[in-house]
Design a protein around this motif. Structure first.
Motif, PDB file in Angstrom:
ATOM      1  N   UNK A   1       6.296  24.765 -84.692  1.00  0.00           N
ATOM      2  CA  UNK A   1       5.047  24.893 -85.451  1.00  0.00           C
ATOM      3  C   UNK A   1       3.843  24.791 -84.518  1.00  0.00           C
ATOM      4  N   UNK A   2       3.882  23.858 -83.575  1.00  0.00           N
ATOM      5  CA  UNK A   2       2.758  23.692 -82.650  1.00  0.00           C
ATOM      6  C   UNK A   2       2.571  24.944 -81.792  1.00  0.00           C
ATOM      7  N   UNK A   3       3.674  25.526 -81.336  1.00  0.00           N
ATOM      8  CA  UNK A   3       3.570  26.755 -80.546  1.00  0.00           C
ATOM      9  C   UNK A   3       3.023  27.893 -81.398  1.00  0.00           C
TER      10      UNK A   3
ATOM     11  N   UNK B   1      -1.667  25.947 -74.126  1.00  0.00           N
ATOM     12  CA  UNK B   1      -0.526  26.603 -74.762  1.00  0.00           C
ATOM     13  C   UNK B   1       0.605  26.824 -73.760  1.00  0.00           C
ATOM     14  N   UNK B   2       0.256  27.264 -72.565  1.00  0.00           N
ATOM     15  CA  UNK B   2       1.268  27.507 -71.525  1.00  0.00           C
ATOM     16  C   UNK B   2       1.954  26.199 -71.125  1.00  0.00           C
ATOM     17  N   UNK B   3       1.171  25.144 -70.904  1.00  0.00           N
ATOM     18  CA  UNK B   3       1.767  23.851 -70.533  1.00  0.00           C
ATOM     19  C   UNK B   3       2.657  23.313 -71.644  1.00  0.00           C
TER      20      UNK B   3
ATOM     21  N   UNK C   1      -2.854  17.722 -84.359  1.00  0.00           N
ATOM     22  CA  UNK C   1      -1.471  17.282 -84.165  1.00  0.00           C
ATOM     23  C   UNK C   1      -1.240  16.781 -82.745  1.00  0.00           C
ATOM     24  N   UNK C   2      -1.791  17.496 -81.780  1.00  0.00           N
ATOM     25  CA  UNK C   2      -1.649  17.060 -80.385  1.00  0.00           C
ATOM     26  C   UNK C   2      -2.323  15.704 -80.210  1.00  0.00           C
ATOM     27  N   UNK C   3      -3.522  15.541 -80.785  1.00  0.00           N
ATOM     28  CA  UNK C   3      -4.220  14.261 -80.705  1.00  0.00           C
ATOM     29  C   UNK C   3      -3.373  13.149 -81.327  1.00  0.00           C
TER      30      UNK C   3
ATOM     31  N   UNK D   1      -6.021  26.977 -87.946  1.00  0.00           N
ATOM     32  CA  UNK D   1      -4.839  26.693 -87.131  1.00  0.00           C
ATOM     33  C   UNK D   1      -5.214  25.916 -85.870  1.00  0.00           C
ATOM     34  N   UNK D   2      -6.422  26.165 -85.338  1.00  0.00           N
ATOM     35  CA  UNK D   2      -6.888  25.396 -84.189  1.00  0.00           C
ATOM     36  C   UNK D   2      -7.048  23.923 -84.525  1.00  0.00           C
TER      37      UNK D   2
END
Length: 168
Positions: free
Chosen positions: A54-56, A101-103, A20-22, A13-14
Motif C-alpha cells: 500500500x505504501x509503495x 520512493x526509491x529508498x 503512514x511513514x511518520x 495519497x501523499x
C-alpha cells in the motif's frame, strides 16, 4: 477536471503516504522499542495486511500525479517553468519524493520481506542457542527503521516544498 483529479490523487495519497511513514518511523517503531516490545509481531501484521505494498502504491501514485501536474502546469514551456522559483521549489520537492520512493522500495521493503521470511523460518524451526537468524532479523529491522527516518526526512522536505512553492 484533469487538474482536480491529479491534485486529489497527489494530495490525498501523499497525505496517507507521509502520515503512514511518520506514524511508523517516528511514533510506533521507537515506541515499541522503548517499551521493550519486539517488532516481529508488528512486522508480520503489516506484511499480512499488505502495508508495504500500500505504501509503495500510495507513493508511486503520488509521484506520478505530481509529475503529471508539473507537465500540465508547465503548459509545454518546461524551460520557463523549471527556471522559475516555483519550478525550482516544486522540482526539489519532487526529487525528494522520488528518492524517498526509491529508498522505500529498494531498501526498506526488501529488508522487511527478508525479515519476515526469517521470522517465519524461526517460527517453524525455533532457534537453539546463539542462532545467527535472530541477529539477522534485528539487523534488518534496524535497517528498516534507519532508512525510514531518511525517507521521512525526504518526504518532509517534499511536503514543505509543495506547501511553499507558490510563495517563493
Amino acid at each position: 477536471m484533469l487538474m482536480v483529479i491529479l491534485r486529489f490523487i497527489h494530495i490525498v495519497l501523499g497525505v496517507l503516504w507521509v502520515g503512514s511513514v511518520f506514524a511508523m518511523t517516528i511514533v510506533v517503531a521507537p515506541g515499541m522499542k522503548e517499551l521493550g516490545l519486539p517488532l516481529d509481531p508488528l512486522m508480520r501484521t503489516l506484511a499480512h495486511k499488505k502495508f508495504p505494498q500500500m505504501m509503495m502504491a500510495f507513493g508511486g501514485l503520488t509521484v506520478l500525479a505530481g509529475l503529471a501536474l508539473m507537465w500540465v502546469l508547465s503548459r509545454g514551456n518546461s524551460a520557463a517553468f523549471f527556471d522559475s522559483p516555483f519550478g525550482h521549489t516544486i522540482s526539489l520537492g519532487g526529487l525528494c519524493a522520488i528518492l524517498a520512493l526509491v529508498l522505500g522500495g529498494s531498501i526498506q521493503r526488501p529488508a522487511m520481506e527478508k525479515a519476515g521470511r526469517i521470522q517465519a523460518d524461526l517460527k517453524n524451526n525455533p532457534p537453539k542457542g546463539d542462532d545467527p537468524r535472530v541477529a539477522e532479523v534485528a539487523r534488518l529491522q534496524a535497517r528498516v527503521v534507519g532508512v525510514g527516518k531518511i525517507v521521512f526526512a525526504l518526504l518532509l522536505v517534499a511536503v514543505t516544498c509543495m506547501a511553499i512553492a507558490r510563495y517563493v
